[in-house]
Design a protein around this motif. Structure first.
Motif, mmCIF file in Angstrom:
data_model
loop_
_atom_site.group_PDB
_atom_site.id
_atom_site.type_symbol
_atom_site.label_atom_id
_atom_site.label_comp_id
_atom_site.label_asym_id
_atom_site.label_seq_id
_atom_site.Cartn_x
_atom_site.Cartn_y
_atom_site.Cartn_z
ATOM 1 N N PHE A 158 0.848 -1.184 0.000
ATOM 2 C CA PHE A 158 0.000 0.000 0.000
ATOM 3 C C PHE A 158 0.885 1.237 0.000
ATOM 4 O O PHE A 158 1.873 1.293 0.708
ATOM 5 N N SER A 159 0.477 2.238 -0.773
ATOM 6 C CA SER A 159 1.253 3.466 -0.875
ATOM 7 C C SER A 159 0.317 4.671 -0.862
ATOM 8 O O SER A 159 -0.767 4.635 -1.449
ATOM 9 N N THR A 160 0.761 5.716 -0.206
ATOM 10 C CA THR A 160 0.029 6.977 -0.303
ATOM 11 C C THR A 160 0.554 7.732 -1.525
ATOM 12 O O THR A 160 1.714 7.539 -1.929
ATOM 13 N N PRO A 161 -0.274 8.599 -2.113
ATOM 14 C CA PRO A 161 0.235 9.415 -3.223
ATOM 15 C C PRO A 161 1.422 10.279 -2.787
ATOM 16 O O PRO A 161 2.387 10.431 -3.533
ATOM 17 N N HIS A 162 1.368 10.801 -1.564
ATOM 18 C CA HIS A 162 2.458 11.640 -1.057
ATOM 19 C C HIS A 162 3.766 10.851 -0.978
ATOM 20 O O HIS A 162 4.819 11.338 -1.383
ATOM 21 N N GLY A 163 3.688 9.622 -0.452
ATOM 22 C CA GLY A 163 4.891 8.797 -0.328
ATOM 23 C C GLY A 163 5.505 8.474 -1.676
ATOM 24 O O GLY A 163 6.717 8.605 -1.870
ATOM 25 N N ALA A 164 4.667 8.040 -2.621
ATOM 26 C CA ALA A 164 5.169 7.705 -3.957
ATOM 27 C C ALA A 164 5.761 8.946 -4.635
ATOM 28 O O ALA A 164 6.836 8.869 -5.241
ATOM 29 N N LYS A 165 5.082 10.070 -4.504
ATOM 30 C CA LYS A 165 5.571 11.311 -5.125
ATOM 31 C C LYS A 165 6.906 11.743 -4.523
ATOM 32 O O LYS A 165 7.820 12.159 -5.244
ATOM 33 N N SER A 166 7.039 11.622 -3.204
ATOM 34 C CA SER A 166 8.295 12.005 -2.543
ATOM 35 C C SER A 166 9.467 11.187 -3.079
ATOM 36 O O SER A 166 10.541 11.724 -3.334
#
Length: 192
Positions: A153-161
């Protein structure tokens, strides 16, 4: 959202056995897709009945790296698919107040700089832990372009960072959602 309610409910109310069973199924799917991204060569396989089959074989030079402790939950799924793959480990702890990640331990195959790396970390929230792990891999000569992050599972913020810091990295996950389940490792290993 409905996803948030379902994940939180499952996370809190499922038995450890049900949780591990479901997590292992997701892990296996992500691992298999990660393996599909690795280079391979064509080969001829002779079946036990003597028939020839045109198949594929992984090229040498792949390894897994788990971010301890929750990433270790993904190791068996990788070993189930690639019995003899080398696996390294990184221990990173994040300060709960500042969210700053610090590396405490790193152990890799000595020739990791020549390998493709499947980086295993099931829950990607802020991305800070993975960014620190990739920095350690880069310090050991690994190019970000050969790193494939396997996450459940990934948050958009985490993937973007992560992509902002290392645009060449590949991220594979089952779900990108603003809410990522927390305390995966505690539930998986029964220490919650």
């Amino acid at each position: 959202s409905q996803f948030k309610i379902e994940i939180i409910t499952f996370f809190r109310k499922s038995s450890r056995g049900d949780f591990v069973f479901s997590a292992d199924r997701l892990i296996r799917l992500v691992v298999e897709e990660g393996l599909n991204q690795l280079p391979y060569t064509e080969c001829t396989v002779t079946t036990p009945t003597g028939h020839k089959y045109e198949g594929v074989r992984f090229e040498k030079g792949n390894c897994g790296v788990s971010i301890m402790r929750s990433g270790e939950a993904m190791e068996q799924g990788l070993r189930d698919c690639c019995r003899s793959i080398r696996i390294g480990k990184i221990l990173i702890q994040s300060d709960e107040e500042t969210q700053r990640a610090k590396v405490y331990y790193a152990k890799f195959p000595p020739d990791i700089y020549r390998r493709k790396v499947l980086l295993m970390y099931p829950i990607l929230s802020t991305g800070n832990t993975v960014i620190e792990a990739v920095k350690v891999l880069v310090e050991h000569g690994v190019q970000p372009s050969v790193i494939i992050l396997l996450s459940l599972f990934s948050t958009p913020h985490g993937a973007k960072s992560i992509i902002q810091e290392f645009p060449e990295i590949t991220i594979l996950t089952t779900e990108v959602h603003p809410v990522a389940p927390t305390h995966f490792g505690q539930k998986y290993f029964g220490t919650d």
